[in-house]
Structure formats: C-alpha cells, structure tokens
Design a protein around this motif. Structure first.
Motif, PDB file in Angstrom:
ATOM      1  N   VAL A 152       0.844  -1.198   0.000  1.00 57.91           N
ATOM      2  CA  VAL A 152       0.000   0.000   0.000  1.00 57.91           C
ATOM      3  C   VAL A 152       0.881   1.250   0.000  1.00 57.91           C
ATOM      4  CG1 VAL A 152      -1.728   1.324   1.281  1.00 57.91           C
ATOM      5  CG2 VAL A 152      -1.968  -1.167   1.048  1.00 57.91           C
ATOM      6  N   THR A 153       1.961   1.229   0.761  1.00 64.81           N
ATOM      7  CA  THR A 153       2.889   2.365   0.768  1.00 64.81           C
ATOM      8  C   THR A 153       3.434   2.613  -0.629  1.00 64.81           C
ATOM      9  OG1 THR A 153       3.493   1.940   3.064  1.00 64.81           O
ATOM     10  CG2 THR A 153       5.032   3.259   1.769  1.00 64.81           C
ATOM     11  N   ALA A 154       3.801   1.558  -1.337  1.00 70.73           N
ATOM     12  CA  ALA A 154       4.311   1.703  -2.706  1.00 70.73           C
ATOM     13  C   ALA A 154       3.236   2.259  -3.635  1.00 70.73           C
ATOM     14  CB  ALA A 154       4.837   0.364  -3.218  1.00 70.73           C
ATOM     15  N   ALA A 155       1.999   1.826  -3.461  1.00 71.86           N
ATOM     16  CA  ALA A 155       0.904   2.339  -4.288  1.00 71.86           C
ATOM     17  C   ALA A 155       0.662   3.817  -4.013  1.00 71.86           C
ATOM     18  CB  ALA A 155      -0.369   1.537  -4.041  1.00 71.86           C
ATOM     19  N   LEU A 177       0.251  -3.236  -7.846  1.00 69.28           N
ATOM     20  CA  LEU A 177      -0.060  -1.953  -7.201  1.00 69.28           C
ATOM     21  C   LEU A 177      -1.255  -1.258  -7.834  1.00 69.28           C
ATOM     22  CD1 LEU A 177       3.542  -0.592  -6.562  1.00 69.28           C
ATOM     23  CD2 LEU A 177       2.031  -1.834  -4.984  1.00 69.28           C
ATOM     24  N   CYS A 178      -1.473  -1.471  -9.138  1.00 71.48           N
ATOM     25  CA  CYS A 178      -2.631  -0.831  -9.771  1.00 71.48           C
ATOM     26  C   CYS A 178      -3.935  -1.352  -9.181  1.00 71.48           C
ATOM     27  CB  CYS A 178      -2.588  -0.973 -11.287  1.00 71.48           C
ATOM     28  SG  CYS A 178      -3.081  -2.579 -11.923  1.00 71.48           S
ATOM     29  N   ASP A 224      -3.179   9.153   5.639  1.00 74.67           N
ATOM     30  CA  ASP A 224      -2.160   8.305   6.237  1.00 74.67           C
ATOM     31  C   ASP A 224      -2.201   6.929   5.567  1.00 74.67           C
ATOM     32  OD1 ASP A 224      -0.337   7.775   8.719  1.00 74.67           O
ATOM     33  OD2 ASP A 224      -1.799   6.121   8.708  1.00 74.67           O
ATOM     34  N   VAL A 225      -1.046   6.338   5.357  1.00 79.06           N
ATOM     35  CA  VAL A 225      -0.974   5.020   4.711  1.00 79.06           C
ATOM     36  C   VAL A 225      -1.875   4.013   5.413  1.00 79.06           C
ATOM     37  CG1 VAL A 225       0.541   3.040   4.302  1.00 79.06           C
ATOM     38  CG2 VAL A 225       1.295   5.326   3.666  1.00 79.06           C
ATOM     39  N   ASN A 226      -1.946   4.043   6.721  1.00 77.42           N
ATOM     40  CA  ASN A 226      -2.764   3.070   7.442  1.00 77.42           C
ATOM     41  C   ASN A 226      -4.255   3.267   7.196  1.00 77.42           C
ATOM     42  OD1 ASN A 226      -0.554   1.659   8.498  1.00 77.42           O
ATOM     43  ND2 ASN A 226      -0.287   3.235  10.052  1.00 77.42           N
TER      44      ASN A 226
END
Length: 188
Positions: free
Chosen positions: A107-110, A124-125, A139-141
C-alpha cells in the motif's frame, strides 16, 4: 458454529495472542493425522504476504482451522478469488476475513507511485482504487483500511460463487486491520 460465533472465536483467539497467552493447539501429530483425509476450515483469510502477519498465530488457530490466501496488499485478484471460491464451494467455510495491516509495504508503494517494474506495477494498480477513495494526503494506514474494505467488496462483485453464498446467508465477508505494534486485529 454460526458466523457470529466464528467471528467471536477469532476475536477471542486474537485477545489471547495479544496478551501472550495463545494456546497454540491443534498443531501436533494427532491433528495432522486427522486432516489427512480432508479439511473443513470455517474461516477464510485473505491476508497480505507480509512475514509479520501470520493469521494462524494472530487468531490462535491450529492446523485446518483457517484457509489462508496470501498476496501482497491482500488484493482480491483472479487467483486469490479462485482460491476463496474453492473454500466457499467445496469446504463449507462461512466467514471470509480480508486482513490488511499497519505499515503495509504494498500500500505504501501504491501511495508513493512511481515505476516499480512490470509485475509490481500490475499488483499496485489493484491498490490504486483504495488510494483514490481515500482523502488526499491520507495516512498510509487509513489507505490500508480502505483497501481491506474495497477488496472485501470486490469478492462479491467479481465472483458469483461468493456473491451467491453471501446473498443466501451462508457466508459473511468482513474487512479487518492487523496492528503490527500490538498484534490486535480490528474488525472494520
């Protein structure tokens, strides 16, 4: 067990895990021998492939109790959906948990974007809808939680087998979030 009892059992197992009081049962030769002729796990977990998230440990379950499907970002793609369909149609599983987790690398990479190569870009898409459905600068979370929710929805949108089981009341799909720092699972 009913679906509510199954979820209660997952919550109770997770409480034991968080309190460092996990029993770790059903992980011995006797249990292995019981499962040689078949399995009937009541719960399916679509989890991230992250090594820090182990559903059997987090829910204090043993061999044959969980049907775990793992893929980075806990995405409902063709292969993970097919695996889940098998458990729904042939094993009698009644609960599907889509388990995202704190600080998910996929998710961070996306969220960060960029070119990560053909295969990872493809994966990631499939997380991009969660990024787009989250508030700008989220926030990533928070995106991880949104990703779990959207992938839970995808299971019934992309599978007649799962949708029919949900619509008939035979299966319940629930998104969840695993806190790496505490081990606690929050059902969303």
């Amino acid at each position: 067990m009913t679906q509510s009892q199954i979820i209660d059992s997952l919550v109770a197992g997770n409480e034991k895990f968080v309190a460092d009081k996990a029993e770790g049962g059903l992980r011995n030769e006797t249990r292995r021998n019981e499962l040689v002729t078949g399995q009937n796990p009541d719960t399916i977990v679509l989890s991230c492939a992250d090594s820090r998230v182990v559903p059997e440990l987090a829910f204090d379950k043993g061999l044959g109790e969980l049907f775990v499907v793992r893929v980075a970002g806990n995405i409902a793609n063709t292969d993970s959906i097919a695996s889940i369909e098998y458990a729904v149609a042939h094993l009698g599983s009644q609960v599907i948990v889509v388990l995202g987790h704190q600080s998910c690398g996929a998710v961070t990479a996306a969220v960060n974007g960029g070119d990560n190569g053909y295969n990872l870009n493809h994966l990631l898409c499939q997380i991009t809808p969660a990024v787009e459905a989250s508030e700008k600068g989220a926030d990533v979370n928070d995106v991880v939680k949104k990703n779990a929710e959207l992938n839970a929805e995808e299971l019934t949108k992309r599978s007649n087998i799962i949708a029919d089981a949900v619509n008939s009341g035979k299966v319940k799909v629930v998104p969840a979030y695993y806190n790496l720092d505490s081990g606690k699972v929050d059902f969303l």
